[in-house]
Design an enzyme around this catalytic site. Structure first.
Site, mmCIF file in Angstrom:
data_model
loop_
_atom_site.group_PDB
_atom_site.id
_atom_site.type_symbol
_atom_site.label_atom_id
_atom_site.label_comp_id
_atom_site.label_asym_id
_atom_site.label_seq_id
_atom_site.Cartn_x
_atom_site.Cartn_y
_atom_site.Cartn_z
ATOM 1 N N GLU A 40 2.713 5.239 -34.843
ATOM 2 C CA GLU A 40 2.686 6.632 -34.284
ATOM 3 C C GLU A 40 3.956 6.474 -33.133
ATOM 4 O OE1 GLU A 40 -2.016 5.476 -33.543
ATOM 5 O OE2 GLU A 40 -0.316 5.826 -31.544
ATOM 6 N N CYS A 51 8.757 7.725 -26.981
ATOM 7 C CA CYS A 51 7.576 6.069 -27.818
ATOM 8 C C CYS A 51 7.899 5.967 -28.740
ATOM 9 C CB CYS A 51 6.799 6.044 -27.006
ATOM 10 S SG CYS A 51 5.701 4.326 -27.377
ATOM 11 N N CYS A 103 0.723 -5.209 -36.227
ATOM 12 C CA CYS A 103 1.230 -6.596 -35.292
ATOM 13 C C CYS A 103 0.830 -7.450 -35.761
ATOM 14 C CB CYS A 103 1.472 -5.788 -34.166
ATOM 15 S SG CYS A 103 1.850 -7.163 -32.828
ATOM 16 N N CYS A 141 -2.443 -9.542 -29.562
ATOM 17 C CA CYS A 141 -3.508 -9.580 -28.489
ATOM 18 C C CYS A 141 -5.085 -8.795 -28.882
ATOM 19 C CB CYS A 141 -2.431 -8.424 -27.600
ATOM 20 S SG CYS A 141 -0.600 -8.748 -27.684
ATOM 21 N N CYS A 184 -5.905 -5.505 -28.221
ATOM 22 C CA CYS A 184 -5.061 -4.359 -28.469
ATOM 23 C C CYS A 184 -5.237 -3.753 -29.459
ATOM 24 C CB CYS A 184 -3.228 -4.640 -28.830
ATOM 25 S SG CYS A 184 -2.697 -3.648 -29.542
ATOM 26 N N GLY A 236 3.993 -2.264 -32.286
ATOM 27 C CA GLY A 236 4.653 -3.292 -33.109
ATOM 28 C C GLY A 236 5.592 -4.204 -31.951
ATOM 29 N N SER A 268 9.769 -3.723 -24.995
ATOM 30 C CA SER A 268 9.322 -3.750 -24.477
ATOM 31 C C SER A 268 8.442 -5.097 -25.443
ATOM 32 C CB SER A 268 7.661 -2.661 -24.501
ATOM 33 O OG SER A 268 6.386 -3.167 -23.982
ATOM 34 N N SER A 278 5.525 -7.432 -21.766
ATOM 35 C CA SER A 278 4.061 -7.539 -20.737
ATOM 36 C C SER A 278 3.107 -8.672 -20.436
ATOM 37 C CB SER A 278 3.456 -6.940 -22.918
ATOM 38 O OG SER A 278 3.806 -5.767 -22.819
ATOM 39 N N LEU A 279 3.554 -9.103 -19.151
ATOM 40 C CA LEU A 279 2.933 -10.029 -19.170
ATOM 41 C C LEU A 279 1.159 -10.216 -18.759
ATOM 42 C CD1 LEU A 279 4.335 -12.559 -17.660
ATOM 43 C CD2 LEU A 279 3.396 -11.484 -15.552
ATOM 44 N N HIS A 280 0.690 -9.519 -18.410
ATOM 45 C CA HIS A 280 -0.239 -9.186 -18.447
ATOM 46 C C HIS A 280 -1.707 -9.947 -17.894
ATOM 47 C CE1 HIS A 280 0.767 -5.908 -20.737
ATOM 48 N NE2 HIS A 280 0.141 -6.145 -21.899
ATOM 49 N N ASN A 335 -6.997 1.047 -20.948
ATOM 50 C CA ASN A 335 -7.776 1.861 -21.670
ATOM 51 C C ASN A 335 -8.623 1.357 -23.004
ATOM 52 O OD1 ASN A 335 -8.154 4.808 -21.721
ATOM 53 N ND2 ASN A 335 -5.736 4.785 -22.995
ATOM 54 N N CYS A 342 -1.589 2.683 -27.549
ATOM 55 C CA CYS A 342 -1.125 1.773 -28.690
ATOM 56 C C CYS A 342 -2.245 2.156 -29.346
ATOM 57 C CB CYS A 342 0.215 1.259 -28.170
ATOM 58 S SG CYS A 342 -0.255 -0.509 -28.679
#
Ligand code: SAH
Ligand code: SF4
Length: 358
Positions: A90, A116, A123, A127, A130, A173, A205, A228-230, A304, A347
Protein backbone atom coordinates in the site's frame (compact mmCIF):
# COMPACT_ATOMS: atom_id res chain seq x y z
CA UNK A 1 9.52 -16.86 -6.17
CA UNK A 2 9.90 -15.20 -9.56
CA UNK A 3 13.19 -13.51 -10.25
CA UNK A 4 12.67 -9.77 -9.95
CA UNK A 5 14.08 -7.89 -12.90
CA UNK A 6 15.95 -4.79 -11.71
CA UNK A 7 14.37 -1.46 -12.54
CA UNK A 8 15.93 1.84 -13.61
CA UNK A 9 14.54 3.25 -10.34
CA UNK A 10 16.86 0.94 -8.36
CA UNK A 11 19.93 3.00 -9.19
CA UNK A 12 21.48 6.26 -8.05
CA UNK A 13 22.64 8.60 -10.79
CA UNK A 14 26.25 7.58 -10.16
CA UNK A 15 25.33 3.93 -10.68
CA UNK A 16 23.51 4.74 -13.92
CA UNK A 17 26.55 6.71 -15.07
CA UNK A 18 28.65 3.57 -14.71
CA UNK A 19 26.15 1.55 -16.76
CA UNK A 20 25.06 3.93 -19.52
CA UNK A 21 27.24 5.79 -22.00
CA UNK A 22 27.49 8.57 -23.08
CA UNK A 23 26.83 10.27 -19.77
CA UNK A 24 24.43 12.92 -21.08
CA UNK A 25 21.97 10.09 -21.79
CA UNK A 26 21.81 9.45 -18.04
CA UNK A 27 20.73 13.02 -17.44
CA UNK A 28 18.02 12.60 -20.08
CA UNK A 29 16.86 9.27 -18.68
CA UNK A 30 16.81 10.76 -15.17
CA UNK A 31 14.56 13.50 -16.53
CA UNK A 32 12.19 10.93 -18.04
CA UNK A 33 12.06 8.97 -14.81
CA UNK A 34 11.76 11.77 -12.26
CA UNK A 35 10.39 14.78 -14.14
CA UNK A 36 8.03 12.99 -16.53
CA UNK A 37 7.44 9.88 -14.40
CA UNK A 38 7.88 7.63 -17.47
CA UNK A 39 6.59 4.09 -17.09
CA UNK A 40 7.76 2.70 -20.43
CA UNK A 41 10.78 3.07 -22.70
CA UNK A 42 8.39 4.20 -25.47
CA UNK A 43 7.76 7.43 -23.58
CA UNK A 44 11.47 8.33 -23.68
CA UNK A 45 11.30 10.13 -27.02
CA UNK A 46 14.84 11.50 -27.29
CA UNK A 47 16.62 8.26 -26.34
CA UNK A 48 17.91 6.19 -29.29
CA UNK A 49 15.99 3.00 -29.96
CA UNK A 50 19.14 0.86 -29.79
CA UNK A 51 19.99 2.10 -26.30
CA UNK A 52 16.41 1.55 -25.13
CA UNK A 53 16.44 -2.00 -26.48
CA UNK A 54 19.74 -2.69 -24.78
CA UNK A 55 18.47 -1.33 -21.46
CA UNK A 56 15.16 -3.16 -21.77
CA UNK A 57 17.05 -6.48 -21.86
CA UNK A 58 18.20 -5.90 -18.31
CA UNK A 59 15.96 -3.36 -16.65
CA UNK A 60 12.28 -2.58 -16.49
CA UNK A 61 11.29 1.07 -16.10
CA UNK A 62 8.85 1.07 -13.19
CA UNK A 63 8.27 -2.08 -11.10
CA UNK A 64 4.82 -1.20 -9.67
CA UNK A 65 1.32 -1.06 -11.14
CA UNK A 66 -1.79 0.47 -9.58
CA UNK A 67 -4.06 -2.45 -8.71
CA UNK A 68 -6.72 -0.56 -6.81
CA UNK A 69 -7.38 2.86 -5.44
CA UNK A 70 -9.79 4.33 -2.89
CA UNK A 71 -10.47 8.05 -2.83
CA UNK A 72 -11.61 9.72 0.37
CA UNK A 73 -13.78 12.82 0.60
CA UNK A 74 -10.91 14.62 2.40
CA UNK A 75 -8.54 14.24 -0.56
CA UNK A 76 -6.70 11.15 0.74
CA UNK A 77 -6.09 8.50 -1.92
CA UNK A 78 -5.10 5.03 -0.86
CA UNK A 79 -3.36 2.81 -3.39
CA UNK A 80 -2.88 -0.90 -3.59
CA UNK A 81 0.18 -1.44 -5.78
CA UNK A 82 1.15 -4.67 -7.49
CA UNK A 83 4.80 -5.68 -7.77
CA UNK A 84 6.44 -7.83 -10.46
CA UNK A 85 5.90 -11.00 -8.44
CA UNK A 86 2.19 -10.09 -7.97
CA UNK A 87 2.71 -9.29 -4.30
CA UNK A 88 0.87 -6.17 -3.19
CA UNK A 89 1.73 -3.20 -0.99
CA UNK A 90 0.00 0.00 0.00
CA UNK A 91 0.92 3.65 -0.48
CA UNK A 92 -1.18 6.67 0.49
CA UNK A 93 -1.50 10.15 -0.99
CA UNK A 94 -2.37 12.54 1.84
CA UNK A 95 -3.61 16.07 1.40
CA UNK A 96 -2.16 17.96 4.36
CA UNK A 97 -3.27 21.50 3.52
CA UNK A 98 -5.92 22.88 1.17
CA UNK A 99 -5.03 25.33 -1.60
CA UNK A 100 -5.41 28.88 -0.29
CA UNK A 101 -6.86 31.63 -2.49
CA UNK A 102 -6.90 35.40 -2.02
CA UNK A 103 -10.06 37.49 -2.40
CA UNK A 104 -9.59 37.54 -6.21
CA UNK A 105 -9.39 33.78 -6.40
CA UNK A 106 -5.62 33.79 -7.05
CA UNK A 107 -3.64 30.93 -5.53
CA UNK A 108 -1.52 32.24 -2.65
CA UNK A 109 -0.53 28.86 -1.25
CA UNK A 110 -0.60 25.57 -3.13
CA UNK A 111 -2.11 22.52 -1.43
CA UNK A 112 0.47 20.46 0.48
CA UNK A 113 0.80 16.72 0.10
CA UNK A 114 2.57 13.88 1.86
CA UNK A 115 3.13 10.39 0.48
CA UNK A 116 3.14 7.45 2.89
CA UNK A 117 5.22 4.58 1.51
CA UNK A 118 5.79 0.91 2.36
CA UNK A 119 9.22 -0.63 2.83
CA UNK A 120 8.42 -4.36 3.01
CA UNK A 121 5.76 -6.83 1.90
CA UNK A 122 4.39 -7.68 5.35
CA UNK A 123 6.44 -7.18 8.50
CA UNK A 124 8.52 -9.31 10.87
CA UNK A 125 7.93 -7.22 13.98
CA UNK A 126 4.48 -8.67 14.66
CA UNK A 127 2.78 -5.88 16.64
CA UNK A 128 -0.40 -7.16 18.22
CA UNK A 129 -2.50 -4.15 17.12
CA UNK A 130 -1.32 -4.03 13.50
CA UNK A 131 -3.10 -5.57 10.56
CA UNK A 132 0.05 -5.74 8.44
CA UNK A 133 1.57 -8.02 11.09
CA UNK A 134 -1.24 -10.55 10.71
CA UNK A 135 -0.06 -11.63 7.26
CA UNK A 136 3.51 -12.26 8.46
CA UNK A 137 6.58 -11.27 6.47
CA UNK A 138 7.05 -11.96 2.77
CA UNK A 139 10.04 -9.95 1.57
CA UNK A 140 11.91 -6.66 1.62
CA UNK A 141 11.15 -4.09 -1.04
CA UNK A 142 14.00 -3.12 -3.35
CA UNK A 143 15.12 0.50 -3.43
CA UNK A 144 13.40 0.81 -6.82
CA UNK A 145 10.12 -0.46 -5.41
CA UNK A 146 10.28 2.17 -2.66
CA UNK A 147 11.15 4.92 -5.16
CA UNK A 148 8.45 3.72 -7.58
CA UNK A 149 5.69 4.36 -5.03
CA UNK A 150 6.45 8.08 -4.99
CA UNK A 151 6.92 8.34 -8.76
CA UNK A 152 3.68 6.45 -9.43
CA UNK A 153 1.59 8.48 -6.98
CA UNK A 154 2.99 11.79 -8.22
CA UNK A 155 2.18 10.73 -11.79
CA UNK A 156 -1.33 9.59 -10.90
CA UNK A 157 -2.04 12.90 -9.15
CA UNK A 158 -0.42 15.04 -11.89
CA UNK A 159 1.92 16.52 -9.29
CA UNK A 160 4.69 18.42 -11.07
CA UNK A 161 8.20 17.21 -10.31
CA UNK A 162 9.35 20.52 -8.82
CA UNK A 163 6.44 20.88 -6.39
CA UNK A 164 7.43 20.07 -2.84
CA UNK A 165 6.26 16.85 -1.29
CA UNK A 166 6.93 15.11 2.02
CA UNK A 167 7.58 11.40 2.40
CA UNK A 168 6.75 9.37 5.48
CA UNK A 169 7.94 5.78 5.74
CA UNK A 170 4.82 4.70 7.61
CA UNK A 171 3.22 2.23 5.25
CA UNK A 172 3.63 -1.54 5.48
CA UNK A 173 6.80 -2.93 6.98
CA UNK A 174 9.55 -1.85 9.34
CA UNK A 175 11.86 0.55 7.44
CA UNK A 176 14.92 -0.10 9.63
CA UNK A 177 14.61 -3.84 9.01
CA UNK A 178 15.36 -3.01 5.35
CA UNK A 179 17.95 -0.35 6.07
CA UNK A 180 20.22 -0.67 3.01
CA UNK A 181 17.41 -0.40 0.48
CA UNK A 182 15.77 2.34 2.53
CA UNK A 183 19.00 4.36 2.61
CA UNK A 184 19.45 3.98 -1.13
CA UNK A 185 15.88 5.11 -1.81
CA UNK A 186 16.42 8.14 0.45
CA UNK A 187 19.52 9.06 -1.58
CA UNK A 188 17.71 8.64 -4.89
CA UNK A 189 14.86 10.88 -3.66
CA UNK A 190 17.38 13.52 -2.61
CA UNK A 191 19.11 13.80 -6.02
CA UNK A 192 18.79 17.42 -7.15
CA UNK A 193 18.44 16.33 -10.79
CA UNK A 194 15.73 13.86 -9.85
CA UNK A 195 12.86 14.41 -7.42
CA UNK A 196 15.01 16.63 -5.19
CA UNK A 197 13.24 15.71 -1.95
CA UNK A 198 15.60 16.75 0.83
CA UNK A 199 16.26 14.63 3.90
CA UNK A 200 14.32 16.97 6.10
CA UNK A 201 11.21 16.25 4.03
CA UNK A 202 11.56 12.52 4.73
CA UNK A 203 10.49 10.89 8.01
CA UNK A 204 11.39 7.31 8.89
CA UNK A 205 8.94 5.77 11.34
CA UNK A 206 10.29 2.87 13.37
CA UNK A 207 8.95 0.48 15.95
CA UNK A 208 12.28 1.02 17.70
CA UNK A 209 15.12 -1.22 16.48
CA UNK A 210 17.58 0.73 18.62
CA UNK A 211 20.78 -0.60 17.03
CA UNK A 212 19.45 0.31 13.59
CA UNK A 213 18.48 3.80 14.79
CA UNK A 214 22.20 4.24 15.52
CA UNK A 215 23.14 2.90 12.08
CA UNK A 216 20.69 5.26 10.35
CA UNK A 217 22.15 8.11 12.39
CA UNK A 218 25.69 7.20 11.32
CA UNK A 219 24.62 7.33 7.67
CA UNK A 220 23.92 11.03 8.21
CA UNK A 221 21.20 11.24 5.57
CA UNK A 222 19.52 14.22 7.20
CA UNK A 223 16.19 12.47 7.64
CA UNK A 224 13.79 12.78 10.55
CA UNK A 225 12.80 9.86 12.70
CA UNK A 226 9.50 9.05 14.32
CA UNK A 227 9.48 6.49 17.11
CA UNK A 228 6.40 4.29 17.51
CA UNK A 229 6.54 4.25 21.30
CA UNK A 230 2.93 3.38 22.19
CA UNK A 231 3.67 2.42 25.81
CA UNK A 232 5.60 3.81 28.76
CA UNK A 233 6.52 0.57 30.51
CA UNK A 234 8.29 -2.44 29.05
CA UNK A 235 5.61 -4.91 30.09
CA UNK A 236 2.84 -3.33 28.05
CA UNK A 237 5.21 -2.39 25.23
CA UNK A 238 6.35 -6.00 24.92
CA UNK A 239 2.73 -7.10 24.70
CA UNK A 240 2.10 -4.59 21.90
CA UNK A 241 5.48 -4.87 20.14
CA UNK A 242 7.11 -8.26 20.86
CA UNK A 243 10.62 -7.20 19.83
CA UNK A 244 10.58 -4.70 22.70
CA UNK A 245 12.11 -7.56 24.69
CA UNK A 246 15.30 -7.16 22.65
CA UNK A 247 15.07 -3.39 22.13
CA UNK A 248 13.50 -2.03 25.29
CA UNK A 249 12.31 1.48 26.00
CA UNK A 250 15.51 2.72 27.60
CA UNK A 251 17.65 1.42 24.70
CA UNK A 252 15.41 3.35 22.30
CA UNK A 253 15.58 6.56 24.34
CA UNK A 254 19.38 6.30 24.46
CA UNK A 255 19.56 5.75 20.68
CA UNK A 256 17.29 8.75 20.08
CA UNK A 257 19.57 10.92 22.20
CA UNK A 258 22.49 9.92 19.96
CA UNK A 259 20.59 10.51 16.70
CA UNK A 260 21.77 13.55 14.71
CA UNK A 261 18.87 15.94 14.38
CA UNK A 262 18.65 19.46 13.11
CA UNK A 263 18.80 21.59 16.26
CA UNK A 264 15.61 23.41 15.21
CA UNK A 265 13.68 20.16 14.91
CA UNK A 266 12.13 17.66 17.28
CA UNK A 267 11.99 13.89 17.35
CA UNK A 268 8.47 12.66 16.88
CA UNK A 269 7.12 10.04 19.26
CA UNK A 270 4.01 8.28 18.04
CA UNK A 271 1.72 7.04 20.75
CA UNK A 272 -1.07 4.74 19.60
CA UNK A 273 -3.87 5.16 22.11
CA UNK A 274 -5.87 2.03 22.90
CA UNK A 275 -8.92 2.14 25.14
CA UNK A 276 -8.24 0.93 28.71
CA UNK A 277 -4.68 -0.06 27.81
CA UNK A 278 -2.62 3.11 27.70
CA UNK A 279 -5.13 5.98 27.68
CA UNK A 280 -4.96 6.85 31.41
CA UNK A 281 -3.35 9.92 32.92
CA UNK A 282 -0.90 7.73 34.86
CA UNK A 283 0.59 6.77 31.49
CA UNK A 284 0.62 10.42 30.42
CA UNK A 285 2.55 11.27 33.57
CA UNK A 286 5.15 8.54 32.90
CA UNK A 287 5.45 9.71 29.30
CA UNK A 288 6.34 13.23 30.42
CA UNK A 289 9.05 11.80 32.66
CA UNK A 290 10.38 9.47 29.98
CA UNK A 291 10.75 12.24 27.41
CA UNK A 292 12.24 14.84 29.72
CA UNK A 293 15.57 15.98 28.34
CA UNK A 294 14.65 15.14 24.72
CA UNK A 295 13.45 17.68 22.18
CA UNK A 296 10.35 15.65 21.54
CA UNK A 297 6.96 16.06 19.96
CA UNK A 298 4.20 13.55 20.67
CA UNK A 299 1.66 12.51 18.08
CA UNK A 300 -1.33 10.72 19.59
CA UNK A 301 -2.96 8.22 17.24
CA UNK A 302 -6.44 6.76 17.71
CA UNK A 303 -6.30 2.98 17.51
CA UNK A 304 -8.15 2.13 14.32
CA UNK A 305 -10.16 -1.06 14.89
CA UNK A 306 -10.62 -3.81 12.30
CA UNK A 307 -12.65 -7.03 12.37
CA UNK A 308 -11.16 -9.62 14.71
CA UNK A 309 -9.19 -7.32 17.02
CA UNK A 310 -9.85 -7.15 20.76
CA UNK A 311 -8.45 -3.65 21.07
CA UNK A 312 -10.78 -0.67 21.04
CA UNK A 313 -10.65 2.92 19.91
CA UNK A 314 -10.30 5.37 22.84
CA UNK A 315 -12.96 7.98 23.51
CA UNK A 316 -12.41 11.52 22.30
CA UNK A 317 -12.60 12.79 25.89
CA UNK A 318 -9.81 10.49 27.07
CA UNK A 319 -7.72 11.42 24.06
CA UNK A 320 -8.13 15.15 24.73
CA UNK A 321 -7.43 14.77 28.49
CA UNK A 322 -4.26 12.85 27.64
CA UNK A 323 -3.19 15.58 25.23
CA UNK A 324 -4.02 18.35 27.74
CA UNK A 325 -1.92 16.64 30.39
CA UNK A 326 1.12 16.48 28.08
CA UNK A 327 0.72 20.07 26.92
CA UNK A 328 0.26 21.35 30.48
CA UNK A 329 3.50 19.61 31.38
CA UNK A 330 5.50 21.26 28.62
CA UNK A 331 5.36 18.69 25.81
CA UNK A 332 4.35 19.52 22.27
CA UNK A 333 1.49 17.21 21.41
CA UNK A 334 -0.87 16.79 18.47
CA UNK A 335 -3.66 14.32 17.84
CA UNK A 336 -3.32 12.74 14.41
CA UNK A 337 -6.43 13.55 12.45
CA UNK A 338 -7.47 10.28 10.91
CA UNK A 339 -7.24 11.08 7.26
CA UNK A 340 -9.26 8.89 4.98
CA UNK A 341 -11.54 7.68 7.76
CA UNK A 342 -14.21 6.84 5.20
CA UNK A 343 -11.80 4.55 3.36
CA UNK A 344 -9.48 1.92 4.87
CA UNK A 345 -7.42 4.26 7.00
CA UNK A 346 -4.76 2.35 8.92
CA UNK A 347 -1.84 0.54 7.42
CA UNK A 348 -2.63 -2.86 5.95
CA UNK A 349 -6.36 -2.34 5.81
CA UNK A 350 -6.87 -1.86 2.08
CA UNK A 351 -4.80 -4.92 1.32
CA UNK A 352 -6.75 -6.98 3.85
CA UNK A 353 -10.07 -5.85 2.40
CA UNK A 354 -9.01 -6.63 -1.14
CA UNK A 355 -7.87 -10.13 -0.26
CA UNK A 356 -11.28 -10.77 1.31
CA UNK A 357 -13.06 -9.41 -1.77
CA UNK A 358 -11.21 -11.83 -4.05
N1 SAH B 1 6.82 -0.20 11.09
C1 SAH B 1 6.90 1.18 11.32
C2 SAH B 1 6.23 2.01 10.24
C3 SAH B 1 4.94 1.48 9.69
S1 SAH B 1 3.57 1.41 10.81
C4 SAH B 1 6.34 1.54 12.69
O1 SAH B 1 5.76 0.69 13.32
O2 SAH B 1 6.57 2.68 13.09
C5 SAH B 1 3.07 3.10 10.81
C6 SAH B 1 2.21 3.51 11.99
O3 SAH B 1 0.91 2.91 11.88
C7 SAH B 1 2.79 3.07 13.33
O4 SAH B 1 2.94 4.17 14.22
C8 SAH B 1 1.77 2.08 13.80
O5 SAH B 1 1.73 2.05 15.17
C9 SAH B 1 0.48 2.59 13.18
N2 SAH B 1 -0.60 1.59 13.19
C10 SAH B 1 -0.52 0.27 12.97
N3 SAH B 1 -1.72 -0.33 13.15
C11 SAH B 1 -2.58 0.65 13.48
C12 SAH B 1 -3.98 0.68 13.80
N4 SAH B 1 -4.72 -0.42 13.78
N5 SAH B 1 -4.54 1.88 14.12
C13 SAH B 1 -3.78 3.02 14.10
N6 SAH B 1 -2.48 3.05 13.81
C14 SAH B 1 -1.88 1.87 13.51
FE1 SF4 C 1 5.41 -3.78 11.54
FE2 SF4 C 1 4.96 -1.19 12.13
FE3 SF4 C 1 2.90 -2.95 11.87
FE4 SF4 C 1 4.53 -3.13 13.97
S1 SF4 C 1 3.17 -1.40 13.46
S2 SF4 C 1 3.83 -4.86 12.69
S3 SF4 C 1 6.49 -2.57 13.06
S4 SF4 C 1 4.30 -2.30 10.26
Amino acid sequence: MNELKPSLLDFTKEELLSKIKPSFRVKQIFGWLYHNYAETYDEMKNIPKALKEELAQEYIVNPVKIAKKEISTDGTVKYLLELQDKKTIEAVWLKMKETQLDENGEVIQEAKYTICVSTQVGCKVGCSFCLTAKGGFTRDLTAGEIVAQVVTLKRDNSHEHNRKINIVYMGMGEPLDNLNNLAKAIEIFKDSEGLSISGKRQTVSTSGLSTKIDKLGEMDLGVHIAISLHAVDDELRSELIPMNKAHNISSIIEAVKRFPIDTRKRVMFEYLVIKNKNDDLGSAKKLVKLLSGIKAKVNLIYFNPYPGTDYERPTRDDMVSFQDYLINHGLLCTIRDSKGMDISAACGQLKEKTQKDL
